[in-house]
Design a protein around this motif. Sequence first.
Motif, mmCIF file in Angstrom:
data_model
loop_
_atom_site.group_PDB
_atom_site.id
_atom_site.type_symbol
_atom_site.label_atom_id
_atom_site.label_comp_id
_atom_site.label_asym_id
_atom_site.label_seq_id
_atom_site.Cartn_x
_atom_site.Cartn_y
_atom_site.Cartn_z
ATOM 1 N N PRO A 126 0.981 -1.223 0.058
ATOM 2 C CA PRO A 126 0.077 -0.113 -0.004
ATOM 3 C C PRO A 126 0.826 1.347 -0.213
ATOM 4 O O PRO A 126 2.166 1.287 0.152
ATOM 5 N N MET A 127 0.284 2.457 -0.053
ATOM 6 C CA MET A 127 0.791 3.656 -0.159
ATOM 7 C C MET A 127 1.339 4.074 1.335
ATOM 8 O O MET A 127 0.659 4.853 2.079
ATOM 9 N N ILE A 128 2.233 3.306 1.820
ATOM 10 C CA ILE A 128 2.931 3.568 3.013
ATOM 11 C C ILE A 128 4.392 3.786 2.947
ATOM 12 O O ILE A 128 4.923 3.575 1.760
ATOM 13 N N PRO A 129 5.105 4.448 3.704
ATOM 14 C CA PRO A 129 6.373 5.078 3.783
ATOM 15 C C PRO A 129 7.419 3.873 3.226
ATOM 16 O O PRO A 129 8.379 3.907 2.489
ATOM 17 N N GLU A 130 7.020 2.627 3.853
ATOM 18 C CA GLU A 130 7.890 1.419 3.658
ATOM 19 C C GLU A 130 7.860 1.087 2.076
ATOM 20 O O GLU A 130 8.825 0.513 1.667
ATOM 21 N N ALA A 131 6.977 1.777 1.350
ATOM 22 C CA ALA A 131 6.820 1.096 -0.017
ATOM 23 C C ALA A 131 7.830 1.927 -0.905
ATOM 24 O O ALA A 131 8.888 1.492 -1.460
ATOM 25 N N ALA A 132 8.221 3.260 -0.348
ATOM 26 C CA ALA A 132 9.348 3.786 -0.796
ATOM 27 C C ALA A 132 10.694 3.448 -0.151
ATOM 28 O O ALA A 132 11.652 3.323 -0.858
ATOM 29 N N VAL A 133 10.726 3.066 0.878
ATOM 30 C CA VAL A 133 11.954 2.404 1.739
ATOM 31 C C VAL A 133 12.206 1.260 0.916
ATOM 32 O O VAL A 133 13.391 0.999 0.410
ATOM 33 N N ALA A 134 11.370 0.497 0.534
ATOM 34 C CA ALA A 134 11.521 -0.842 -0.247
ATOM 35 C C ALA A 134 12.260 -0.506 -1.380
ATOM 36 O O ALA A 134 13.313 -1.144 -1.832
ATOM 37 N N MET A 135 11.810 0.330 -2.189
ATOM 38 C CA MET A 135 12.303 0.742 -3.559
ATOM 39 C C MET A 135 13.878 1.260 -3.336
ATOM 40 O O MET A 135 14.688 0.793 -4.253
ATOM 41 N N LEU A 170 7.972 -8.183 -1.473
ATOM 42 C CA LEU A 170 7.660 -7.367 -0.247
ATOM 43 C C LEU A 170 5.990 -7.013 -0.356
ATOM 44 O O LEU A 170 5.642 -6.553 -1.075
ATOM 45 N N THR A 171 5.713 -6.874 0.863
ATOM 46 C CA THR A 171 3.966 -6.702 1.015
ATOM 47 C C THR A 171 3.695 -6.291 2.389
ATOM 48 O O THR A 171 4.561 -6.028 3.251
ATOM 49 N N SER A 172 2.579 -6.374 2.515
ATOM 50 C CA SER A 172 1.952 -5.927 3.927
ATOM 51 C C SER A 172 0.884 -7.119 4.263
ATOM 52 O O SER A 172 0.204 -7.641 3.415
ATOM 53 N N ASP A 173 0.409 -7.079 5.557
ATOM 54 C CA ASP A 173 -0.835 -7.802 5.924
ATOM 55 C C ASP A 173 -1.932 -7.430 5.301
ATOM 56 O O ASP A 173 -2.822 -8.086 4.457
ATOM 57 N N GLY A 174 -2.358 -5.913 5.072
ATOM 58 C CA GLY A 174 -3.623 -5.375 4.677
ATOM 59 C C GLY A 174 -3.324 -4.130 4.151
ATOM 60 O O GLY A 174 -2.094 -3.414 4.224
ATOM 61 N N ASN A 175 -4.254 -3.377 3.875
ATOM 62 C CA ASN A 175 -4.469 -2.070 3.239
ATOM 63 C C ASN A 175 -5.421 -1.196 3.810
ATOM 64 O O ASN A 175 -6.575 -1.897 3.465
ATOM 65 N N PHE A 176 -5.481 -0.038 4.237
ATOM 66 C CA PHE A 176 -6.372 0.788 4.620
ATOM 67 C C PHE A 176 -6.834 1.468 3.274
ATOM 68 O O PHE A 176 -5.931 2.410 2.629
ATOM 69 N N ARG A 177 -8.177 1.807 2.752
ATOM 70 C CA ARG A 177 -8.609 2.447 1.740
ATOM 71 C C ARG A 177 -9.857 2.992 2.097
ATOM 72 O O ARG A 177 -10.938 2.235 2.024
ATOM 73 N N ILE A 202 8.926 -10.736 2.748
ATOM 74 C CA ILE A 202 8.740 -9.893 4.119
ATOM 75 C C ILE A 202 7.505 -8.986 4.099
ATOM 76 O O ILE A 202 6.943 -8.430 3.049
ATOM 77 N N VAL A 203 6.984 -9.260 5.324
ATOM 78 C CA VAL A 203 5.446 -8.713 5.331
ATOM 79 C C VAL A 203 5.519 -7.616 6.499
ATOM 80 O O VAL A 203 5.763 -7.685 7.818
ATOM 81 N N TYR A 204 5.003 -6.209 5.869
ATOM 82 C CA TYR A 204 4.851 -5.196 6.920
ATOM 83 C C TYR A 204 3.583 -5.156 7.518
ATOM 84 O O TYR A 204 2.629 -5.475 6.817
ATOM 85 N N GLN A 205 3.680 -5.041 8.774
ATOM 86 C CA GLN A 205 2.524 -5.112 9.511
ATOM 87 C C GLN A 205 1.496 -3.701 9.432
ATOM 88 O O GLN A 205 2.127 -3.005 10.150
ATOM 89 N N ARG A 206 0.418 -3.711 8.616
ATOM 90 C CA ARG A 206 0.075 -2.481 8.617
ATOM 91 C C ARG A 206 -1.482 -2.497 9.384
ATOM 92 O O ARG A 206 -1.687 -1.522 10.283
ATOM 93 N N THR A 207 -2.183 -3.418 8.872
ATOM 94 C CA THR A 207 -3.581 -3.578 9.479
ATOM 95 C C THR A 207 -4.114 -4.138 10.801
ATOM 96 O O THR A 207 -4.825 -4.472 11.404
ATOM 97 N N HIS A 208 -2.733 -5.009 11.091
ATOM 98 C CA HIS A 208 -2.896 -6.135 12.098
ATOM 99 C C HIS A 208 -3.941 -7.082 11.794
ATOM 100 O O HIS A 208 -4.449 -7.561 13.054
ATOM 101 N N GLU A 209 -4.405 -7.411 10.719
ATOM 102 C CA GLU A 209 -5.523 -8.326 10.403
ATOM 103 C C GLU A 209 -4.495 -9.780 10.702
ATOM 104 O O GLU A 209 -3.496 -9.715 10.495
ATOM 105 N N ASN A 210 -5.359 -10.860 10.840
ATOM 106 C CA ASN A 210 -4.682 -12.156 11.014
ATOM 107 C C ASN A 210 -4.336 -12.393 9.580
ATOM 108 O O ASN A 210 -5.125 -12.640 8.717
#
Length: 632
Positions: A126-135, A170-177, A202-210
């Motif tokens: 998703p559009m979180i700073p970690e996406a830019a960090v990853a690039m 590189l991904t995240s658990d979920g995405n808020f939109r 590698i999974v960034y914890q954003r939404t804390h969904e299971n």
Amino acid sequence: MSDKIQTLTGYFHEYGKSVTNPEEFWAKIADSFHWQKRWDKVVEWDFKGPNVKWFVNAKLNITENIFERNMYTLGDKPAIIWEPNDPKEQNQIITYKELFHRVNQFANAMKAQGVGKGDRVIIYMPMIPEAAVAMLACARIGAIHSVVFAGFSSSALADRINDCSAKMVLTSDGNFRGAKSIPVKPVVDEALEKTSTVEKVIVYQRTHENVSMKGGRDIWWHDAIDEVPDVCKAEEMDSEDMLFILYTSGSTGKPKGVVHTCGGYMVYTNYSFENVFQYSKGDVYWCTADVGWITGHSYIVYGPLLAGATTVMFEGVPTFPDAGRFWKIVDKYKVNQFYTAPTAIRALQAFGTDPVSPYKLDSLKVIGSVGEPINEEAWHWYHSHIGKGKCPLVDTWWQTETGGIMISPIAGITPTKPSYATLPLPGIQLVIVDGDGKELQGNSVEGNLCIKYPWPSMLRTTYGDHERCKQTYFSTFKNLYFTGDGVKRDEDGYYRILGRVDDVINVSGHRMGTAEVENAINEHPKVVESAVVGFPHDIKGQGIYAFVICDMEGRSEENLIAEIKETVNKIIGPIARPDHIQIVPGLPKTRSGKIMRRILRKIASKDTDNMGDISTLLNPEVVEAIKEGAKL
Ligand code: PRX
């Protein structure tokens, strides 16, 4: 960088220099960057191969040019201002020092998981700073990133992973939109069932969904960066080493991986950013694109950060919690340059000026548009109600393949003209050719837009298939790069983009190949054949209209249409979902069996008074039946 154009005469002067002596022109601009080794030659090229090299044999790392080059002056200055989806959540103001720290740390984390120079890494975030960090972390260690828009489906993601044989995701658990929380990791899990090259996720914890984490393969981002050193030496890259791959749609079914390389992309994105937006030190700049598209790469991350700018990154959508969100953010951070897409403008225009009026918007100096033609009505609304009649509106034309802005006003310096991208940037040599490839000289002409000389940020190849690159861009017209767009040069020499001349449609500024959507539709077991065309859409610019021949036995039309839409959703993602599906008894075909899309486009656009000559069709009677069945 001190190559900013400051006057109209200055623009013409620079443009002239860039054409008479391109090597000298670009060498002077490139000199302000940090090269580990200087180039032997500025450019080497032929468009037959195509074979294009910029800053030949030079060595560099783009992240050294973002960080080390400027750290002394920029350290405590905000690099990224991150605004979360939910306005009640804490924002983040990340200084250059802090961003450098995060990039180094994550670069080391990736290395520790076995990724190195030349490996392909998919970023599905998703559009979180970690996406830019990853690039940037990929760029730091010389891994090649390929960002996949997080709205794509698992099969679209799997195709991209397979095409570039990615080693890591590189991904995240979920995405808020908006009001929703959307699962992301489960999409990756599904995609990985169809791929075999990915070793680590590698999974960034954003939404804390299971979410499920597969042992030995999946690692949490916070665990991956735990206990790794936060100093990571920048990998030495050749100017022509790949920086990233970005998949984009074309007129054939399969998206292609557009390849950009390090040196030229760095020079051009920095140069075009500072000039087009007239960015000055201390300004706050905001581009609303997603990092999954080229605009996010060049004008949220690389261009602005190379220029030492403060770039705003927004996680949410323009209408959440209300249609004033963009304007609230502009006032909150005192944004000076604001860059968005016509589809967003049209969507917000539909709410009227009430959501705009509570905000001052007096920090704005420049407003910009990208991704599709901006119609005059939207241009004027944007200019009057957002730019308050005082901000130059830069309508920037460019493509995934061009890497950076090619035709655009230079804010406040060269003139603007509603719905015109106006003039080429220095270094960009445009030509208009007719269908036979004959150059149309002078003004008041209309034809196919081509480019006759290389520019530093142009694509070099399509990943794993150079022949495809050659066929798509360099074979239609001899010795020219063909953009796929139609264009008009008016009586004053200004350029107006007329839209695609190939089978590509532009939905909300996103490119869709008609063949790609047809392939997805044809996956439905009851579909016999389909043809997809674009039609004018008030908000999206173009909508998707599908004409489909189906085996209707035992099915209601309504259910079948819903199922076909769902199939497209699943295979590509919601952005490709057709707006209209019409079940038809046949498709208009030439005697050689080619579908006559011209006729379908007319029907979809409700422009059926003059259908042109249909007598050469194999089945002219089908046209009447389709016309009758068209319910718009
Ligand atoms: O048709 C042009 C249209 O978008 C296409 C490129 O799409 P994509 O590679 O996804 O990149 C979009 C963001 C750079 C072009 O071939 N397009 C882009 N900008 C404009 C535009 N059409 C008219 N005016 C523009 N400013």
